[in-house]
Design an enzyme around this catalytic site. Structure first.
Site, PDB file in Angstrom:
ATOM      1  N   ASP A  10       0.877  -1.175   0.000  1.00 31.67           N
ATOM      2  CA  ASP A  10       0.000   0.000   0.000  1.00 31.67           C
ATOM      3  C   ASP A  10       0.910   1.220   0.000  1.00 31.67           C
ATOM      4  O   ASP A  10       2.130   1.110   0.194  1.00 31.67           O
ATOM      5  CB  ASP A  10      -0.893   0.001   1.256  1.00 31.67           C
ATOM      6  CG  ASP A  10      -1.796   1.228   1.322  1.00 31.67           C
ATOM      7  OD1 ASP A  10      -2.428   1.577   0.312  1.00 31.67           O
ATOM      8  OD2 ASP A  10      -1.854   1.878   2.387  1.00 31.67           O
ATOM      9  N   SER A  11       0.308   2.388  -0.172  1.00 25.46           N
ATOM     10  CA  SER A  11       1.083   3.621  -0.108  1.00 25.46           C
ATOM     11  C   SER A  11       1.617   3.879   1.305  1.00 25.46           C
ATOM     12  O   SER A  11       2.583   4.618   1.460  1.00 25.46           O
ATOM     13  CB  SER A  11       0.200   4.799  -0.524  1.00 25.46           C
ATOM     14  OG  SER A  11      -0.916   4.871   0.342  1.00 25.46           O
ATOM     15  N   CYS A  73      -4.334  -1.528  -1.956  1.00 28.56           N
ATOM     16  CA  CYS A  73      -4.448  -0.093  -2.209  1.00 28.56           C
ATOM     17  C   CYS A  73      -5.427   0.069  -3.372  1.00 28.56           C
ATOM     18  O   CYS A  73      -5.133  -0.350  -4.490  1.00 28.56           O
ATOM     19  CB  CYS A  73      -3.070   0.460  -2.568  1.00 28.56           C
ATOM     20  SG  CYS A  73      -3.102   2.202  -3.028  1.00 28.56           S
ATOM     21  N   GLU A 152      -3.207   8.497   8.753  1.00 30.21           N
ATOM     22  CA  GLU A 152      -1.749   8.308   8.889  1.00 30.21           C
ATOM     23  C   GLU A 152      -1.223   9.022  10.144  1.00 30.21           C
ATOM     24  O   GLU A 152      -0.146   8.706  10.635  1.00 30.21           O
ATOM     25  CB  GLU A 152      -1.011   8.821   7.643  1.00 30.21           C
ATOM     26  CG  GLU A 152      -1.211   7.951   6.390  1.00 30.21           C
ATOM     27  CD  GLU A 152      -0.253   6.759   6.295  1.00 30.21           C
ATOM     28  OE1 GLU A 152       0.894   6.854   6.765  1.00 30.21           O
ATOM     29  OE2 GLU A 152      -0.657   5.721   5.725  1.00 30.21           O
ATOM     30  N   CYS A 186     -10.944   2.595   0.109  1.00 28.35           N
ATOM     31  CA  CYS A 186      -9.547   2.947   0.381  1.00 28.35           C
ATOM     32  C   CYS A 186      -9.193   2.152   1.627  1.00 28.35           C
ATOM     33  O   CYS A 186      -9.975   2.133   2.595  1.00 28.35           O
ATOM     34  CB  CYS A 186      -9.407   4.448   0.646  1.00 28.35           C
ATOM     35  SG  CYS A 186      -7.774   4.915   1.285  1.00 28.35           S
ATOM     36  N   HIS A 188      -7.249   2.618   3.930  1.00 24.89           N
ATOM     37  CA  HIS A 188      -7.085   3.373   5.178  1.00 24.89           C
ATOM     38  C   HIS A 188      -8.417   3.537   5.924  1.00 24.89           C
ATOM     39  O   HIS A 188      -8.429   3.718   7.133  1.00 24.89           O
ATOM     40  CB  HIS A 188      -6.554   4.788   4.891  1.00 24.89           C
ATOM     41  CG  HIS A 188      -5.085   4.850   4.599  1.00 24.89           C
ATOM     42  ND1 HIS A 188      -4.533   4.395   3.431  1.00 24.89           N
ATOM     43  CD2 HIS A 188      -4.056   5.353   5.337  1.00 24.89           C
ATOM     44  CE1 HIS A 188      -3.226   4.601   3.449  1.00 24.89           C
ATOM     45  NE2 HIS A 188      -2.912   5.182   4.594  1.00 24.89           N
TER      46      HIS A 188
HETATM   47  N1  DGL Z   1      -4.808   3.132   1.006  1.00 29.03           N
HETATM   48  C1  DGL Z   1      -4.860   3.515  -0.340  1.00 29.03           C
HETATM   49  C2  DGL Z   1      -6.119   3.151  -1.043  1.00 29.03           C
HETATM   50  O1  DGL Z   1      -6.659   2.101  -0.757  1.00 29.03           O
HETATM   51  C3  DGL Z   1      -4.231   4.793  -0.799  1.00 29.03           C
HETATM   52  C4  DGL Z   1      -4.264   5.985   0.017  1.00 29.03           C
HETATM   53  C5  DGL Z   1      -3.400   7.078  -0.596  1.00 29.03           C
HETATM   54  O2  DGL Z   1      -2.195   6.894  -0.635  1.00 29.03           O
HETATM   55  O3  DGL Z   1      -3.930   8.088  -1.055  1.00 29.03           O
HETATM   56  O4  DGL Z   1      -6.595   3.848  -1.902  1.00 29.03           O
END
Ligand code: DGL
Length: 266
Positions: A10-11, A73, A152, A186, A188
């Site tokens: 993931d990012s 991600c 984050e 997402c 997150h």
């Molecule tokens: N967690 C990621 C997603 O599922 C990316 C979040 C990001 O880096 O903007 O989209």
């Protein structure tokens, strides 16, 4: 039986929501996790940049000869997976398809909401996938660009006035649209499940895209022998900060500390 690693990336920290599900449902698997903490967020970037980062992330994981890769991600999946999937000789799983399938199973009124990063929403991938499966579905998608930086920074708890205000502001149109199912598009966002569920109300089911990506790989790969697998964590910046927040995401102590990678070399 296949004891090779499963690679997950993931990012940043968000993909740990997929790792959490993998630990719960496939504890024998060994996992290599890469969080691109030096370049998070991906969701505000253009498609070419996200494709480049996705290739580098996959190349890094391939160094561990994994039996499968989970793109934990939605942003990378939405922007890059169709382009890069055939470049690599390894099965690659993303969250979008399985999350859409789950949402279609769960909805009763046919009104589905999707929240994600700007890049994910811009790609239109969730609407296309849902509408292709059932043209009668009413789909409302919304970008929530402030969620990733807040998550984050650990601003995820009920009672945190900042996150509660932002959730209210972003999600009101989805409440107005009467969705009964909301895809957290997402990885997150499942960290915000409590605050989001409180705002959307009891009648709205949340679909955790990280968990759905984990379910997809579990259904597809030959399992490891039973016993405890190991999980190794790699990041592109600030391993100590990652390790500290990782326990919040994993809802358990992150075993060991994260190792630093220069991802630009891949
Ligand atoms: N967690 C990621 C997603 O599922 C990316 C979040 C990001 O880096 O903007 O989209």
């Amino acid at each position: 039986m296949d004891n090779r690693y499963i690679g997950v990336f993931d990012s940043g920290l968000g993909g740990l929501t997929a790792v959490r599900r993998m630990h719960e449902t496939m504890p024998g698997e060994s996992i290599i996790y890469f969080g691109d903490t030096g370049r998070v967020p991906y969701g505000t970037r253009g498609r070419d940049t996200i494709i480049k980062y996705t290739r580098q992330d996959i190349r890094f994981l391939l160094g561990y000869e994994p039996k499968a890769i989970v793109v934990a991600c939605n942003t990378a999946s939405a922007a890059a997976l169709d382009t890069v999937r055939d470049e690599f000789d390894v099965p690659i799983f993303g969250p979008v398809g399985p999350s859409c399938e789950k949402a279609r199973r769960v909805t009763k009124n046919g009104r589905i909401g999707v929240i994600g990063t700007a890049a994910t929403v811009r790609s239109g991938v969730f609407e296309r996938s849902l509408k292709k499966a059932d043209g009668a579905l009413d789909v409302t998608t919304l970008a929530c660009p402030l969620f990733v930086p807040l998550v984050e920074n650990g601003r995820v708890q009920r009672g945190d006035v900042v996150i509660e205000t932002v959730v209210r502001e972003y999600l009101q149109p989805l409440r107005d649209a009467g969705v009964d199912t909301l895809i957290l598009g997402c990885t997150h966002y499942p960290l915000l499940s409590g605050v989001i569920a409180d705002f959307m109300g009891e009648g709205v089911s949340l679909v955790d895209s990280g968990a759905e990506a984990a379910n997809a790989v579990r259904r597809a790969v030959a399992p490891a022998e039973s016993g405890a697998g190991e999980t190794r964590y790699f990041v592109s910046d600030d391993p100590a900060g990652f390790t500290q927040l990782a326990s919040l995401f994993l809802q358990q102590d992150a075993a060991g500390s994260a190792e630093l990678v220069d991802i630009t070399q891949y």
